[in-house]
Design a protein around this motif. Structure first.
Motif, PDB file in Angstrom:
ATOM      1  N   SER A  60       0.793  -1.205   0.081  1.00  0.00           N
ATOM      2  CA  SER A  60      -0.104   0.140   0.107  1.00  0.00           C
ATOM      3  C   SER A  60       0.966   1.234   0.102  1.00  0.00           C
ATOM      4  CB  SER A  60      -1.071   0.067   1.267  1.00  0.00           C
ATOM      5  OG  SER A  60      -1.743   1.311   1.486  1.00  0.00           O
ATOM      6  N   VAL A  61       0.144   2.336  -0.494  1.00  0.00           N
ATOM      7  CA  VAL A  61       0.906   3.574  -0.105  1.00  0.00           C
ATOM      8  C   VAL A  61       1.159   4.120   1.147  1.00  0.00           C
ATOM      9  CG1 VAL A  61       0.379   4.403  -2.519  1.00  0.00           C
ATOM     10  CG2 VAL A  61      -1.253   4.947  -0.573  1.00  0.00           C
ATOM     11  N   ASP A  62       0.500   3.454   2.289  1.00  0.00           N
ATOM     12  CA  ASP A  62       0.531   4.050   3.556  1.00  0.00           C
ATOM     13  C   ASP A  62       0.326   2.613   4.316  1.00  0.00           C
ATOM     14  OD1 ASP A  62      -2.156   3.472   3.768  1.00  0.00           O
ATOM     15  OD2 ASP A  62      -2.750   5.503   3.521  1.00  0.00           O
ATOM     16  N   GLU A  63       0.578   2.743   5.619  1.00  0.00           N
ATOM     17  CA  GLU A  63       0.233   1.714   6.402  1.00  0.00           C
ATOM     18  C   GLU A  63      -0.958   1.242   7.147  1.00  0.00           C
ATOM     19  OE1 GLU A  63      -0.189   5.290   9.084  1.00  0.00           O
ATOM     20  OE2 GLU A  63       1.196   4.506   7.175  1.00  0.00           O
ATOM     21  N   LYS A  64      -1.944   1.758   6.572  1.00  0.00           N
ATOM     22  CA  LYS A  64      -3.481   1.703   6.819  1.00  0.00           C
ATOM     23  C   LYS A  64      -4.003   0.403   6.668  1.00  0.00           C
ATOM     24  CE  LYS A  64      -4.499   6.775   7.037  1.00  0.00           C
ATOM     25  NZ  LYS A  64      -5.205   7.879   6.475  1.00  0.00           N
ATOM     26  N   ALA A  65      -3.662  -0.039   5.270  1.00  0.00           N
ATOM     27  CA  ALA A  65      -4.340  -1.238   4.848  1.00  0.00           C
ATOM     28  C   ALA A  65      -3.727  -1.632   3.478  1.00  0.00           C
ATOM     29  CB  ALA A  65      -5.882  -1.197   4.546  1.00  0.00           C
ATOM     30  N   PHE A  66      -3.457  -2.968   3.353  1.00  0.00           N
ATOM     31  CA  PHE A  66      -2.537  -3.588   2.377  1.00  0.00           C
ATOM     32  C   PHE A  66      -4.051  -3.568   1.379  1.00  0.00           C
ATOM     33  CE2 PHE A  66      -2.283  -7.345  -0.519  1.00  0.00           C
ATOM     34  CZ  PHE A  66      -0.969  -6.823  -0.992  1.00  0.00           C
ATOM     35  N   SER A  67      -5.035  -4.101   1.702  1.00  0.00           N
ATOM     36  CA  SER A  67      -6.330  -3.879   0.900  1.00  0.00           C
ATOM     37  C   SER A  67      -7.301  -4.635   1.718  1.00  0.00           C
ATOM     38  CB  SER A  67      -6.253  -4.713  -0.391  1.00  0.00           C
ATOM     39  OG  SER A  67      -7.507  -4.552  -0.927  1.00  0.00           O
ATOM     40  N   ALA A  68      -8.540  -3.888   1.885  1.00  0.00           N
ATOM     41  CA  ALA A  68      -9.726  -4.314   2.600  1.00  0.00           C
ATOM     42  C   ALA A  68     -10.532  -5.301   1.755  1.00  0.00           C
ATOM     43  CB  ALA A  68     -10.452  -3.375   3.209  1.00  0.00           C
ATOM     44  N   GLY A  69     -10.116  -5.564   0.562  1.00  0.00           N
ATOM     45  CA  GLY A  69     -11.012  -6.492  -0.378  1.00  0.00           C
ATOM     46  C   GLY A  69     -11.583  -5.672  -1.661  1.00  0.00           C
ATOM     47  N   ALA A  70     -12.388  -6.555  -2.168  1.00  0.00           N
ATOM     48  CA  ALA A  70     -13.116  -5.744  -3.486  1.00  0.00           C
ATOM     49  C   ALA A  70     -13.983  -4.487  -3.111  1.00  0.00           C
ATOM     50  CB  ALA A  70     -13.979  -6.922  -4.076  1.00  0.00           C
ATOM     51  N   ASP A  71     -14.194  -3.672  -3.808  1.00  0.00           N
ATOM     52  CA  ASP A  71     -14.989  -2.675  -3.692  1.00  0.00           C
ATOM     53  C   ASP A  71     -16.361  -2.992  -3.885  1.00  0.00           C
ATOM     54  OD1 ASP A  71     -16.430  -0.104  -3.776  1.00  0.00           O
ATOM     55  OD2 ASP A  71     -14.795   0.897  -4.712  1.00  0.00           O
ATOM     56  N   ILE A  72     -17.264  -3.385  -2.797  1.00  0.00           N
ATOM     57  CA  ILE A  72     -18.470  -3.771  -3.116  1.00  0.00           C
ATOM     58  C   ILE A  72     -19.513  -2.736  -3.487  1.00  0.00           C
ATOM     59  CG2 ILE A  72     -20.324  -4.816  -1.531  1.00  0.00           C
ATOM     60  CD1 ILE A  72     -18.286  -5.617   0.424  1.00  0.00           C
ATOM     61  N   SER A  73     -19.147  -1.483  -3.664  1.00  0.00           N
ATOM     62  CA  SER A  73     -20.077  -0.698  -4.247  1.00  0.00           C
ATOM     63  C   SER A  73     -20.142  -0.850  -5.508  1.00  0.00           C
ATOM     64  CB  SER A  73     -19.513   1.004  -4.074  1.00  0.00           C
ATOM     65  OG  SER A  73     -18.296   1.097  -4.605  1.00  0.00           O
TER      66      SER A  73
END
Length: 265
Positions: A60-73
Motif C-alpha cells: 500500500s501507499v500507506d500503513e492503514k491497509a494492504f487492501s480491505a478487499g473488493a469494492d462492494i459498491s
C-alpha cells in the motif's frame, strides 16, 4: 515503461532491480475496483518483460491497509447478474494467475487489513510479510458467494484443508500472529522495520543467480501441481544451468572467496 503516476489507483516504480506495485486508494482502505483488477496483468507483464526487474513487491501507499478487499459498491454494476459476475470473475482470476505465473519472485508487504481480494492477491505471491497490525480474512461467506478454485488451492497449499475451511466458513479476521502460526504469512516484522527488512530480503534474492531463482520457482509450482519427477522441460532446465555463465561465475567466486557477480536477468 516504468510507471510513476501517483494519481492512479494502482501504479508501480522500479528501483534497485525491484518493482514495487502500490495500491493507492487509502481513503477506501485500498478496496479493489474492477479497473485495478484489470490493470494488474498489464503491470505484471511489463515487469516480466523488463530486464531491470528481478523482484516484485506489492504494498500500500500507506500503513492503514494492504487492501480491505473488493469494492462492494461496484457489485450492483459488475457482479449483480450471473453474466456480469462471470465476466468480473474472469478479470480477477486473470490478475491472480498473472501474479502466480510471473517468473520473477513476488512479495506481499502487508500493513493493516488484508481481506478478501487483498488476501487473494497476497496468497498468490511467493511470500507474505506483515507488520504486527496485519488483519487477515477471506469473507465470501458473509456475502453469499463461493470462493474460486485457484484462490482456494493457494490457501490450502499454505495452511492445509482444515485451516482453509476455518477461514472460508467463518469469514473471521485473524491477527498477524495467528496468520504466522498457521502458515498463512511468512514473517511478522515491526511496522518501523518492515519496509527496510522487506527490501533487504528482496535484495538478497536479486543478488543471487536469477536463472536458478526462476528455475526453482518453476519447479516448486510443478511440485504443487503434483509433479514428483523432472519433466523433459525441467530436466533440460537443470542441465542448462550447468552450462550457464552464472554457474561458472558462482563456482569461481566460491573458490576465489569473493562475491559472485551474476549476469543473467
Amino acid at each position: 515503461m516504468e510507471e510513476t503516476k501517483t494519481e492512479k489507483d494502482i501504479y508501480y516504480e522500479v528501483n534497485d532491480e525491484i518493482a514495487t506495485i502500490y495500491f493507492n486508494r487509502s481513503h477506501k482502505r485500498n478496496a479493489l475496483t474492477y479497473d485495478i483488477w484489470r490493470e494488474i496483468p498489464k503491470i505484471i507483464e511489463e515487469c516480466e518483460d523488463n530486464p531491470n526487474v528481478k523482484m516484485i513487491i506489492f504494498q500500500s501507499v500507506d500503513e492503514k491497509a494492504f487492501s480491505a478487499g473488493a469494492d462492494i459498491s461496484e457489485f450492483k454494476t459488475h457482479r449483480y447478474t450471473a453474466e456480469s459476475a462471470s465476466h468480473y470473475n474472469d478479470v480477477t482470476m486473470k490478475a491472480e494467475k498473472a501474479i502466480m505465473n510471473v517468473s520473477k519472485p513476488t512479495i506481499a508487504m502487508i500493513q493493516g487489513f488484508c481481506v478478501g481480494g487483498g488476501c487473494e492477491i497476497a496468497v498468490a505471491c511467493d511470500f507474505r510479510f506483515s507488520d504486527e497490525n496485519g488483519k487477515f480474512g477471506i469473507t465470501p461467506a458473509r456475502l453469499g458467494l463461493v470462493y474460486n478454485t485457484p484462490g482456494t488451492k493457494n490457501l490450502v497449499d499454505l495452511v492445509g484443508p482444515a485451516k482453509a475451511k476455518d477461514i472460508l466458513y467463518t469469514g473471521r479476521l485473524i491477527t498477524a500472529e495467528e496468520a504466522l502460526g498457521i502458515g498463512l504469512i511468512d514473517r511478522v516484522i515491526s511496522s518501523e522495520d518492515i519496509q527496510e527488512e522487506t527490501g533487504a530480503y528482496a535484495g538478497t534474492i536479486c543478488n543471487n543467480a536469477q536463472f536458478a531463482v526462476r528455475g526453482s520457482k518453476r519447479i516448486v509450482h510443478e511440485v504443487l501441481e503434483g509433479a514428483t519427477e523432472d519433466s523433459d522441460e525441467t530436466a533440460q532446465l537443470i542441465l542448462d544451468s550447468f552450462v550457464s555463465e552464472d554457474y561458472q561465475e558462482g563456482v569461481n567466486a566460491f573458490l576465489e572467496k569473493r562475491k559472485a557477480h551474476f549476469k543473467y536477468s
